[in-house]
Design a protein around this motif. Structure first.
Motif, PDB file in Angstrom:
ATOM      1  N   UNK A 127       0.865  -1.070   0.231  1.00  0.00           N
ATOM      2  CA  UNK A 127      -0.231  -0.217  -0.087  1.00  0.00           C
ATOM      3  C   UNK A 127       0.854   1.166   0.021  1.00  0.00           C
ATOM      4  N   UNK A 128       0.385   2.291  -0.659  1.00  0.00           N
ATOM      5  CA  UNK A 128       0.916   3.413  -0.514  1.00  0.00           C
ATOM      6  C   UNK A 128       0.705   4.138   0.468  1.00  0.00           C
ATOM      7  N   UNK A 129       1.406   4.941   1.329  1.00  0.00           N
ATOM      8  CA  UNK A 129       1.037   5.577   2.592  1.00  0.00           C
ATOM      9  C   UNK A 129      -0.459   6.424   2.280  1.00  0.00           C
ATOM     10  N   UNK A 130      -0.490   7.339   1.307  1.00  0.00           N
ATOM     11  CA  UNK A 130      -1.503   8.163   1.023  1.00  0.00           C
ATOM     12  C   UNK A 130      -2.977   7.483   0.877  1.00  0.00           C
ATOM     13  N   UNK A 131      -2.923   6.176   0.262  1.00  0.00           N
ATOM     14  CA  UNK A 131      -4.157   5.461  -0.035  1.00  0.00           C
ATOM     15  C   UNK A 131      -4.447   4.840   1.454  1.00  0.00           C
ATOM     16  N   UNK A 132      -3.514   4.425   2.376  1.00  0.00           N
ATOM     17  CA  UNK A 132      -3.785   3.939   3.529  1.00  0.00           C
ATOM     18  C   UNK A 132      -4.430   4.988   4.643  1.00  0.00           C
ATOM     19  N   UNK A 133      -3.727   6.233   4.445  1.00  0.00           N
ATOM     20  CA  UNK A 133      -4.235   7.324   5.261  1.00  0.00           C
ATOM     21  C   UNK A 133      -5.920   7.550   4.867  1.00  0.00           C
ATOM     22  N   UNK A 134      -5.773   7.685   3.456  1.00  0.00           N
ATOM     23  CA  UNK A 134      -7.458   7.902   2.971  1.00  0.00           C
ATOM     24  C   UNK A 134      -8.271   6.838   3.561  1.00  0.00           C
ATOM     25  N   UNK A 135      -7.971   5.709   3.516  1.00  0.00           N
ATOM     26  CA  UNK A 135      -9.107   4.476   3.699  1.00  0.00           C
ATOM     27  C   UNK A 135      -8.944   3.901   5.422  1.00  0.00           C
ATOM     28  N   UNK A 136      -8.079   4.662   6.240  1.00  0.00           N
ATOM     29  CA  UNK A 136      -8.515   4.223   7.466  1.00  0.00           C
ATOM     30  C   UNK A 136      -7.577   5.470   8.176  1.00  0.00           C
ATOM     31  N   UNK A 137      -7.828   5.814   9.548  1.00  0.00           N
ATOM     32  CA  UNK A 137      -7.649   6.708  10.281  1.00  0.00           C
ATOM     33  C   UNK A 137      -6.277   5.982  11.359  1.00  0.00           C
ATOM     34  N   UNK A 138      -5.352   5.445  10.706  1.00  0.00           N
ATOM     35  CA  UNK A 138      -4.273   5.095  11.285  1.00  0.00           C
ATOM     36  C   UNK A 138      -3.335   6.123  11.900  1.00  0.00           C
ATOM     37  N   UNK A 139      -2.766   5.891  13.124  1.00  0.00           N
ATOM     38  CA  UNK A 139      -1.931   6.684  13.519  1.00  0.00           C
ATOM     39  C   UNK A 139      -0.589   6.868  13.060  1.00  0.00           C
ATOM     40  N   UNK A 140      -0.078   5.864  12.551  1.00  0.00           N
ATOM     41  CA  UNK A 140       1.321   5.809  11.437  1.00  0.00           C
ATOM     42  C   UNK A 140       1.148   4.827  10.673  1.00  0.00           C
ATOM     43  N   UNK A 141       2.012   4.808   9.589  1.00  0.00           N
ATOM     44  CA  UNK A 141       2.140   3.965   8.585  1.00  0.00           C
ATOM     45  C   UNK A 141       3.750   3.815   8.387  1.00  0.00           C
ATOM     46  N   UNK A 142       4.062   2.458   8.186  1.00  0.00           N
ATOM     47  CA  UNK A 142       5.338   2.213   7.954  1.00  0.00           C
ATOM     48  C   UNK A 142       5.391   1.224   6.726  1.00  0.00           C
ATOM     49  N   UNK A 143       6.357   1.321   5.873  1.00  0.00           N
ATOM     50  CA  UNK A 143       6.541   0.618   4.660  1.00  0.00           C
ATOM     51  C   UNK A 143       7.443  -0.379   4.760  1.00  0.00           C
ATOM     52  N   UNK A 144       7.018  -1.582   4.175  1.00  0.00           N
ATOM     53  CA  UNK A 144       8.155  -2.683   4.388  1.00  0.00           C
ATOM     54  C   UNK A 144       8.988  -2.619   3.115  1.00  0.00           C
ATOM     55  N   UNK A 145      10.249  -3.068   3.063  1.00  0.00           N
ATOM     56  CA  UNK A 145      10.957  -3.297   4.535  1.00  0.00           C
ATOM     57  C   UNK A 145      11.039  -2.385   5.398  1.00  0.00           C
ATOM     58  N   UNK A 146      10.959  -2.566   6.694  1.00  0.00           N
ATOM     59  CA  UNK A 146      11.076  -1.518   7.677  1.00  0.00           C
ATOM     60  C   UNK A 146      12.552  -1.591   8.517  1.00  0.00           C
ATOM     61  N   UNK A 147      12.875  -0.457   9.107  1.00  0.00           N
ATOM     62  CA  UNK A 147      13.809  -0.415  10.054  1.00  0.00           C
ATOM     63  C   UNK A 147      13.328  -0.763  11.395  1.00  0.00           C
TER      64      UNK A 147
ATOM     65  N   UNK B  31      14.460  -0.326  14.359  1.00  0.00           N
ATOM     66  CA  UNK B  31      14.731   1.095  15.417  1.00  0.00           C
ATOM     67  C   UNK B  31      13.603   1.856  15.325  1.00  0.00           C
ATOM     68  N   UNK B  32      13.228   2.176  13.953  1.00  0.00           N
ATOM     69  CA  UNK B  32      12.236   3.091  13.604  1.00  0.00           C
ATOM     70  C   UNK B  32      10.890   2.792  14.083  1.00  0.00           C
ATOM     71  N   UNK B  33      10.663   1.488  13.988  1.00  0.00           N
ATOM     72  CA  UNK B  33       9.357   0.971  14.290  1.00  0.00           C
ATOM     73  C   UNK B  33       9.258   0.976  15.887  1.00  0.00           C
ATOM     74  N   UNK B  34      10.340   0.830  16.799  1.00  0.00           N
ATOM     75  CA  UNK B  34      10.298   0.787  18.011  1.00  0.00           C
ATOM     76  C   UNK B  34      10.267   2.150  18.629  1.00  0.00           C
ATOM     77  N   UNK B  35      10.666   3.404  17.828  1.00  0.00           N
ATOM     78  CA  UNK B  35      10.728   4.574  18.331  1.00  0.00           C
ATOM     79  C   UNK B  35       9.161   5.128  18.056  1.00  0.00           C
ATOM     80  N   UNK B  36       8.696   4.607  16.972  1.00  0.00           N
ATOM     81  CA  UNK B  36       7.346   5.057  16.760  1.00  0.00           C
ATOM     82  C   UNK B  36       6.117   4.549  17.747  1.00  0.00           C
ATOM     83  N   UNK B  37       6.615   3.201  18.064  1.00  0.00           N
ATOM     84  CA  UNK B  37       5.784   2.531  19.020  1.00  0.00           C
ATOM     85  C   UNK B  37       5.790   3.116  20.496  1.00  0.00           C
ATOM     86  N   UNK B  38       6.967   3.421  20.827  1.00  0.00           N
ATOM     87  CA  UNK B  38       7.363   4.256  22.132  1.00  0.00           C
ATOM     88  C   UNK B  38       6.353   5.527  22.113  1.00  0.00           C
ATOM     89  N   UNK B  39       6.615   6.120  21.009  1.00  0.00           N
ATOM     90  CA  UNK B  39       5.868   7.712  20.843  1.00  0.00           C
ATOM     91  C   UNK B  39       4.494   7.620  21.048  1.00  0.00           C
TER      92      UNK B  39
END
Length: 118
Positions: free
Chosen positions: A85-105, A107-115
């Protein structure tokens, strides 16, 4: 201990996230399908949901909308992880708090979860 629910059908990604997040002292429960997720114990809610978009029996964006439209879970953060999924498509189809594309880092995922779970 903070808890995380993961809905991800790819075993490798699901297991890696579960292992890494467990090492970070999260209580992790994972589900490989919409059906498994929907049959969970709904009397308990996590601190954050992590959803894949493409699942064998549905879409993570639909789960996201159900979570955000339910007064019991509406304030719980939702992270969408997807290779397709492209981030903008996901943002338009649901009210997610954050979008991460695979493959993901991770450490980035952990920081976003902590936040999101502060």
């Amino acid at each position: 201990m903070k808890s995380i629910y993961i809905v991800e059908d790819e075993t490798g990604i699901r297991d890696a996230l579960q292992l890494l997040l467990s090492f970070e002292n999260y209580d992790v429960r994972s589900f490989s399908s919409v059906e498994m997720f929907n049959s969970r114990d709904k009397s308990v809610n996590p601190d954050i949901f992590i959803l894949d978009v493409k699942l064998p029996d549905g879409l993570g964006t639909d789960i996201c909308n159900e979570i955000k439209n339910d007064p019991q879970t509406a304030t719980i953060p939702v992270m969408i992880i997807s290779a397709h999924a492209k981030a903008e498509n996901v943002i338009n189809s649901c009210d997610a708090d954050v979008f991460i594309s695979k493959p993901f880092d991770i450490d980035d995922v952990l920081v976003k979860i902590e936040n999101l779970t502060k």
